[in-house]
Design an enzyme around this catalytic site. Structure first.
Site, short mmCIF file in Angstrom:
data_model
loop_
_atom_site.label_atom_id
_atom_site.label_comp_id
_atom_site.label_asym_id
_atom_site.label_seq_id
_atom_site.Cartn_x
_atom_site.Cartn_y
_atom_site.Cartn_z
NE ARG A 164 -3.72 -2.50 0.31
CZ ARG A 164 -3.47 -3.48 -0.27
NH1 ARG A 164 -2.49 -3.81 -0.83
NH2 ARG A 164 -4.43 -4.49 -0.26
CB SER A 239 -9.43 -1.42 4.00
OG SER A 239 -10.13 -2.62 3.48
CD GLU A 334 -5.47 0.76 2.83
OE1 GLU A 334 -5.87 0.49 1.64
OE2 GLU A 334 -5.22 -0.13 3.74
#
Length: 338
Positions: A164, A239, A334
């Site tokens: 990520r 998420s 995130e």
């Protein structure tokens, strides 16, 4: 180039947060990007590129020039040996690109079906799902240098991809505006069914249909719809936290206390399932005012209606504190906060 002043961004972010941009510009081509950079410099304001708004949290109004990426176009660049190179404009919808590549018999993106957002945002986040990451199929991208206005080409090594993560979130954050992406896909399907849940569902569906990339894509879409709320129905950014990486000794200590701990190897370290940690901390399906965790997936924070960016951030900090107090593990957000 059309410029909107004090533009509402409520519909430009999937959390549905009430936000206004000092200026909003839509970029449909390279020259639009360059003109927007000059305009932002003239106004002495930062430039914020915005795709689908599916990975951002707006903490308040933006005293900035927001550049809505709308550069379109998809094409097959070349077919060499076992691979097909495809190119897409940064403003294309990611899932639409996935389905289009399958129609071109170019394989490798099927596990990344139904991930929200635009093509230009994909390499920034190094999006991933079900054992596949963008870096696995990445060829190159073109981006505009925010200082010079020149176009720069980045290959895979240049991008510094990690879980990520990329240089566009790290050392080169806010330095470039991605305008196009090239992917190196396979002409022969090699299914990636490492996740047992996905593999079982694919095998079951393949009893009545021939195994194909389209079938895998359909199953991935079904699984995502089962687990994740549709932002059009319940505002969210998917998420909200990354799966934290910890040492093998930490995993052993936690497993001694929690035998059902969900953990999987990641090189020399281990990743813990952030959703499991939040759920085990008693925070699945809870609600505080207009913000809450989803009743089926604790990793997803949702806006039930009327929440502000500050509401979301305060709630996320409370989750981080609870998880850290119970497991000694620190969660990392995130989405990007503006």
């Amino acid at each position: 180039m059309h410029i909107q002043e004090y533009a509402a961004l409520d519909r430009c972010n999937t959390l549905g947060l009430p936000t206004k941009a000092r200026y909003l510009i839509q970029a449909r081509c390279l020259e639009d990007v360059r003109e927007a950079l000059v305009f932002a410099r003239t106004k002495q304001l930062p430039l914020i590129p915005l795709g689908g708004g599916s990975n951002v949290v707006f903490s308040g109004d933006l005293d900035a020039v927001v550049l809505r990426m709308a550069i379109a176009g998809k094409s097959v660049v070349s077919t060499l040996g076992e691979h097909t190179i495809v190119e897409s404009g940064a403003g294309e919808n990611w899932h639409d690109l996935v389905r289009w590549t399958l129609s071109q018999k170019a394989y490798g993106l099927e596990n990344l079906s139904l991930i929200p957002g635009t093509v230009g945002a994909a390499p920034i986040q190094n999006i991933g799902a079900y054992g596949v990451e963008l870096k696995d199929v990445f060829h190159s991208l073109q981006a505009v240098d925010c200082q010079t206005g020149g176009v720069v080409c980045f290959n895979r090594d240049d991008c510094g991809f990690d879980y990520r993560q990329s240089i566009f979130k790290g050392s080169c954050r806010d330095c470039y505006v991605i305008i196009s992406l090239r992917l190196k896909l396979n002409r022969r399907l090699t299914p990636r069914l490492d996740y047992a849940d996905l593999r079982d569902k694919v095998e079951k569906k393949a009893l009545n249909r021939e195994l194909s990339a389209e079938l895998i894509s359909d199953v991935v879409c079904d699984v995502r719809r089962e687990k994740l709320p549709d932002p059009g129905m319940l505002a969210n950014v998917g998420s909200f936290f990354k799966n934290p990486e910890v040492s093998a000794s930490t995993v052993q200590q936690l497993k001694a206390r929690y035998p059902d701990l969900v953990a999987f190897p990641a090189g020399e370290r281990w990743k813990l399932a952030a959703g499991w940690l939040i759920d085990k901390a008693g925070l699945k399906g809870v609600r505080e005012g207009a913000v809450g965790t989803h009743k089926q997936q604790a990793l997803v924070l949702v806006n039930h209606g009327g929440a502000t960016g500050q509401d979301v951030l305060c709630f996320s900090e409370a989750i981080k504190a609870r998880v850290h107090a119970r497991f000694g593990v620190l969660l990392e957000r995130e989405p990007r906060v503006y």
